[in-house]
Structures are given as C-alpha cells and as structure tokens.
Design a protein around this motif. Sequence first.
Motif, PDB file in Angstrom:
ATOM      1  N   UNK A   1    -111.426 -90.802 -14.122  1.00 31.50           N
ATOM      2  CA  UNK A   1    -111.704 -89.400 -14.476  1.00 31.50           C
ATOM      3  C   UNK A   1    -111.672 -89.206 -15.994  1.00 31.50           C
ATOM      4  N   UNK A   2    -110.994 -90.121 -16.700  1.00 28.47           N
ATOM      5  CA  UNK A   2    -110.971 -90.052 -18.162  1.00 28.47           C
ATOM      6  C   UNK A   2    -109.605 -90.233 -18.793  1.00 28.47           C
ATOM      7  N   UNK A   3    -108.558 -90.262 -17.986  1.00 30.09           N
ATOM      8  CA  UNK A   3    -107.218 -90.364 -18.573  1.00 30.09           C
ATOM      9  C   UNK A   3    -106.909 -91.798 -18.999  1.00 30.09           C
ATOM     10  N   UNK A   4    -106.242 -91.887 -20.121  1.00 32.70           N
ATOM     11  CA  UNK A   4    -105.966 -93.179 -20.748  1.00 32.70           C
ATOM     12  C   UNK A   4    -104.924 -93.985 -19.963  1.00 32.70           C
TER      13      UNK A   4
ATOM     14  N   UNK B   1    -102.635 -95.326 -21.284  1.00 30.87           N
ATOM     15  CA  UNK B   1    -101.407 -95.219 -22.078  1.00 30.87           C
ATOM     16  C   UNK B   1    -100.668 -93.891 -21.925  1.00 30.87           C
ATOM     17  N   UNK B   2    -101.032 -93.094 -20.941  1.00 30.59           N
ATOM     18  CA  UNK B   2    -100.271 -91.843 -20.766  1.00 30.59           C
ATOM     19  C   UNK B   2     -99.397 -91.939 -19.517  1.00 30.59           C
ATOM     20  N   UNK B   3     -98.611 -90.917 -19.306  1.00 29.54           N
ATOM     21  CA  UNK B   3     -97.629 -90.886 -18.220  1.00 29.54           C
ATOM     22  C   UNK B   3     -98.275 -91.151 -16.850  1.00 29.54           C
TER      23      UNK B   3
ATOM     24  N   UNK C   1     -98.114 -80.414 -21.139  1.00 33.48           N
ATOM     25  CA  UNK C   1     -99.500 -80.900 -21.094  1.00 33.48           C
ATOM     26  C   UNK C   1     -99.992 -80.997 -19.651  1.00 33.48           C
TER      27      UNK C   1
ATOM     28  N   UNK D   1     -94.430 -95.624 -19.114  1.00 30.48           N
ATOM     29  CA  UNK D   1     -94.932 -94.292 -18.776  1.00 30.48           C
ATOM     30  C   UNK D   1     -94.183 -93.149 -19.422  1.00 30.48           C
TER      31      UNK D   1
END
Lengths: 432, 389
Positions: free
Chosen positions: A84-87, A89-91, A129, A368
């Motif tokens: 969907x687009x989330x990296x 490297x995020x939670x 966020x 995370x």
Amino acid sequence: MSQISEEAIVGRGNKDGASLFRDWFRELTTAAEEDRRAAYVFVMGSLCELLQTFDLPVVFPEINSLQTAVRRVAHEYLNEAEDYGYSPDICGYVKADVATQLRRGELPMGRIPKPAIAVYTNACNTYIKWAEIWERMHGAPTFVIDVPGSRADGAKTWQGDQDFENDRRYVLAQLKELITTLEQLTGRRFDIDRLRETMGHANTMHRGWKRVLELNRSRPSLFNALSDGTIYLGVTNCLKGTAAGARYFDDLVEEMEYKAARGIGTLTDEQYRLIFVGVPCYPIFRRFTELFTESGGTFVNSTYLWFASGGSNLGYQYDLEHPLESLAEGLLVSVRDAMDSMFFQTGVLTDMIDAYQADGIVYHPIKSCRTVSTGLADNRRALMRERDIPSLFIESDMMDRRVVSEAQLKNRIDAFFEGLAARRRQAAISNP
Amino acid sequence: MSDVTVFSEWRDQPLEEILYQCRELAEDMDFPTVRRWREAGGKVLGHFQVYFPEEIAHAGGMLPFKVRGASVEATQADSRFGSYLCSILKTSLELALSGRVELDVFVTHPICDAARNLAAVWGRNVTYPCQILYLPQNANSQHATEYLRGEYDRVKRTVEAITGGSVTDAALRRSVEVFNENRALLRELYAIKRDTPWLVSAEDAYVLTAVGGLIPREEHNDLLRTTLPLIRASDAKQQDRIRVVFEGGFCEQPPLDLIRAIGRSCYVVDDDLLIGLRWILDDVPIDGDPLRNLAEAYLEQSSYSPVQHDLRKPKEKMLLKRIEDSGAQAAIVTAAKMCEPGLEEQVAYTRALDQESVPYFVSEFEENMTSFDHLEIQLETFVENLLFE
C-alpha cells in the motif's frame, strides 16, 4: 481460601484471562457484524473508564496487531501494508493495522468494528500518526489527550508544584473537551455516576495489578512476567473499568497469594531470576520464552508490564468523590510513569533488581518500536555503572519475522546463561 | 551578550564571498561561532529540532543553538543507540560526546518516538542539565495556549537558573522584536526563492537560513539585511527548469551536496528545510504577556510538519497549499532514512498528490550520504519527463 483446591486455583489466572480475552473479542466481532462503531484506543492511557460510560466498544489495535504475530500471520499483514506504500522501517503494529483496515477489520481472532472515534495519548508518538491514518481512511474523529511526561530524569513534580498543576489543569481541560465530543458523537449525556462505577472497578484492578507484581518477589517466582504476565496484561487493558476485570484481579491476587504461601513457582527448579526490558518477541512468542526457561531462567518482572499497562502498576486509586479531577490526575501520574519506565528507567531497574533479587537483565530492543528501543543501549551502559549484574542485549522485532533469527538469539541466550553459571560458580569459590 | 560578534567573515564582502562564507560556516563541524561565543563568556542553550522558542534563551542572554545533526561519524554515539535509528540522533549526540559543541543546557522535544529519548540518553552522558520541552500535541484544545504559556515559564526559569539572572518581560519583548525582524527577513528570502528562483540557488538560500541557528539573531539579521538586496540586484538569468517544492527536511537535514544536486535541475521554490526557524509565520505581538504571545503564535500563527498534530492542518492539504502558493509544478517528497513520521507522511502525501495529479519524485536521504549520482540521474529523468511531456 483454604476450601479451594490447588487444581482449581493454580493456573486460574491464565485460563480465565484467555477466556475473558476470547469473550471480549467475540463481542467486538458481534459489534462489527451489527455495524456498530467502536472507540479505538491504545494501552498507554486508554481512558476505558470514561469510554465505557458511553457504551462504546473499545478496540486496541496494538493488541490486535501483536495477535497476528503470535498467530504467525503478521507477515501477510505487513506485506499488504508495504504494498500500500508503507515503509519496511516503520512500526509493525501500524502496518498490521493498516492491512486490517484494508481487510475491513478481519483478523485471525475475528473481526473488529470500524472506528467511531480514536482516543489516544501522546505516550507514543506513533499513536498520533496512527490515528491520522484512521482519520484519512474512515473520516473518524480523533482526539489526542496530551499527557506531559517527566521533563528530565528524577525531575518528577507532584501536587502543589506549579508545573505539576499546569500539567494537571491541561489534562483536565482536555478530558472535559473529550466528554463534550463523546456526547456529540453518541447523542448521550455524560453520566458521572457511571464514571464513578467504572473508576471503582479500575481502582480494584490497579490495586490488584500492583499487588500481583509485588507478589512475584517470592522465591520461587509465581508467574513468568514474559509469558503469564502478558495474559494478565491483556486483561488489564481490555477489561479496564469493568466488573469482570475487577473480579479477575481479585481472583488473580488470591491465586498468587495462594501460590506464595505454598512456594508454588513457575519452574520446577528456578535457577536464575531475570528482568526483561523492552517488548516481547511475538513472532516466536512461546519459543522466545522457552529459550530462557530451558536454562532455568524465569522473568520475575519487566518494564513491559509497567508501560504497556499504562502505568496501572502504580496502583493509583481514584478519588470517587471527585471523579473527573481524579481521572485527570490518575491519567497524568500513570501515563507519566509508563513513559518514565521507557525513557528514564535506570532508577526503575535498580529498584527492581533489589526488590526482586534479580540475577540478570535481558534487554530486547526491537526494530518496530523506537519509543521503547532508542535508549536501551545507553541505559544498559548506565545500569552497568550502577550495578554489578550480568546483562544480555538482543535485537529482533515484535512483529516482523524477517528480523527475527531464532538461531542467533539462541546462541546469544545460551552464552548469557553460561556466563551466569560461571559467575555463580566463581561466587561460590570466593565465598564458600 | 548580544554585542559579541561571532561571525564576521562575511562582512564587507561581495555577494559570492558572503555566500561562500555562509557555506563554510554551515558545513564547519567544529562550530566556530559557538566556540567564540563561549570564549567570550557566553552560555549556550542547545535545542533539538524542530521548534524551540529561542526568544526565551535570547532574552536570558544565552545563545540558542539549533542541534540539527552534523556530517560527522558517530564513533562514540553509535554505541549509545540501537540499530534502527535515524542518523540525526546519533550525530547530534556525537557533537556533545566528542566535545565539538559545548552546551550549558540541552532541550529536546517529544517530536517523535526516537527524539523523546534524547533527553534521557544525553543526560546520562553529560554533566549539564538535559530536559524535554513538552510542546502541546493537542493543538486543538482550548487550553493548549494556557498550558504552553506555563511550559514556557518553566523554560524561562531554567534559563534563569543557568544564567543566574532574571529574564524580564522587557527583555523578552526586545527578543521578540529581534526575532520578528529575523522571521520577516527569512520570509523575504523565501519570497525571492518563490518569485525569482534564478536569483538564489537552493543551496545558497539554505545556508543563509541555516546559519541563523549558529549565530546570534542580531548578526543573522545584519547578514540578511545586507545580502538580500545584493541577491535582488543580481543579474542571474532565468533558465528552463521546473519549479518544485522540497518536502521532508523538517528534522534531519539533507547534505548540502544533495540540495545542490536538486538545484541543478530544478528551482526549489519552497521547502520545509529547517522549518523550525520559520515556524511562526507572522510577527509575534509585542504588547501584552510575551510568553503568552509566543505560545499563541506557536499554535495559531504557525507552519506545519509531520511532527505536529493539528486537526486544522492536515499535512497533505498543507503540502498541496504549499505547492499552489509557490506556483510549483511538482514535488520532491523525501524522508530521512528511519524517520518514522516522515516515512508515514510520505504515504499520505503521495496519495494526495496522485489525487490532484501533481507530479512527484519520492526518495529517502541520510545526512551523511556521499553519493548522489544515482539519485541525480533519477531526478533528471523525472524532470525531463515533465519538461518534454
């Protein structure tokens, strides 16, 4: 108490906790099927006491996400969110929830309703966020209750101090604004007597949680803070402010006192009493605990049981004569404590080492969660200056099995136990 | 302390030399201006990104120093942190551990999960006080201004304890005036970028802004007052480049070489680089309670960033407005590596840009990156596609 059989009481907390958790989730699934909306909340400052007075089902996305890891399907959810687009490297919790929302609330345990509102504190910035994502996806109103934390290590302020009062007025004002928002959202008038009732249940739960944690100072320890503790933690969060939750904690205290009086521990031969710092490794949850218990190590306490209970470990008792003012103060003091046990935890840990007669500390920073993990390496250095205690520092993740290497973890953990054993032998030689 | 001059190299120089000196200062990782300030007996308040009410430190006679990472190797700081972190945290601490920058107090903010740990980590490694300024995350509460006024008062007391002096309302008002002028000059610089971007390169505009975090504002005002007319009088010619907004520089800063590389193919007509220095959009009122005025300005007259939650400022809508207001044709949507708020916002930004059919270029950067060839080729391809569409 003497009339209860050992079979009926020992292990009751785990059995009942799992049962309550299943019931709670079943209710969420029913709410989803009936297209009722829920309040989305987080473990650090959930405000369940208030939300329940408006009969809003509460959804804990953090708990849903970790359940996908425990049930070994987290990678499917993570991949979907990354597509969907989330990296990467995020939670991981956020990403698992994004995929859950894209799947219209479907989870391995059932289904969650859509959000009517998101209510969250700033104890973790990712909460903020995360809620913005729901705002965009569902157009759901979001309400951040900003709870200022300690400004520096050891700089906690209390009643009467002008800075504490400034914080308390701010939290109280926000609670009043939240109540207005909830009234508008639900079309119901706020019922302060119902709030007294839910806060009374929360008082029982807080008191019980504090006592349960204290009782684990027993030798042998009564529960494993990593495995059993996580079950109790689930009830602390999901059933906060309910009669069932309060009853559960009365029962749990009874069980722990029973075990303490009879010397019933979690292991047949408790060799090493350990403290856990960080967030559990949910992708291999059971195995992760076994890597320690197989060598005679058990976790007697953890910072996780503190901060992930939103500071309920403090045992804060609301003043039911002044419910709103007390809710504000309790939220401020408890969430601040949760934050302190993540950021300023050196004092917390030295106290734990002494009170629980710990033999070692296990740090488990994870990819995370930067809230918990950022300062752990430095905290370890500081703690080692203060206390002569062995420590282990292992990195993995709470969600993403791509960064969990069981073989590497095992090597490190085995070496840690070898060190603990050598240290004990050396001590025996030095002090025959 | 404001009579101390710490950056005189640019004075009485032609424009090119002024800009060269600013570049030199911005890239000098020994922070000579901070050292000179201290050698003159001054005290320094270091504040981490993004925004800090520098007027309060200034009114107390301290030098507010913007801690924004550095192009240094984090040889000592690395062992204080975990693996999955942005670079700015490590290099900022490195400045303190290596002694490159000496502070009298360090203030950080709960802007993100990583940065909120900084006060604790920093405090365990230095002897001076380290603390968190809790800027309100509920900007929509009717009580937020009142709360923030109290928090600013606490910061004022911290400054007083360090300097041993009193921060009076009169001193605060004088500082607000200095900073109002500074903000007005920076707005003028950005107006030049927007209206005549061929007159000032992206990197020159950046360093002219960045040095403000390294020197007293009176000196920065002098610098900008002198330089802006010279820039306006420049005879640089307009070229065929696309106009872009650069988004993603609110905290960790891209290396100057990256800004230069972007400037070779685009006119950067607006950006969020060092947005904290330009956070307040209008003059802060002089009359009345200065702390309340500063608090109100933070909440009511301010820009946006991924690390401030304000229901009135949905970030993707604010980006679209920035693009529209600056007449940009496209956006460069970046995030620092491992920057959770930045990476999360990228998704909202790109979806909104898709919806509005605004072309965009997505990338990540790190302050210490040294190779830009690949990125520059990708960017050139993006630009060519737009130019020859």
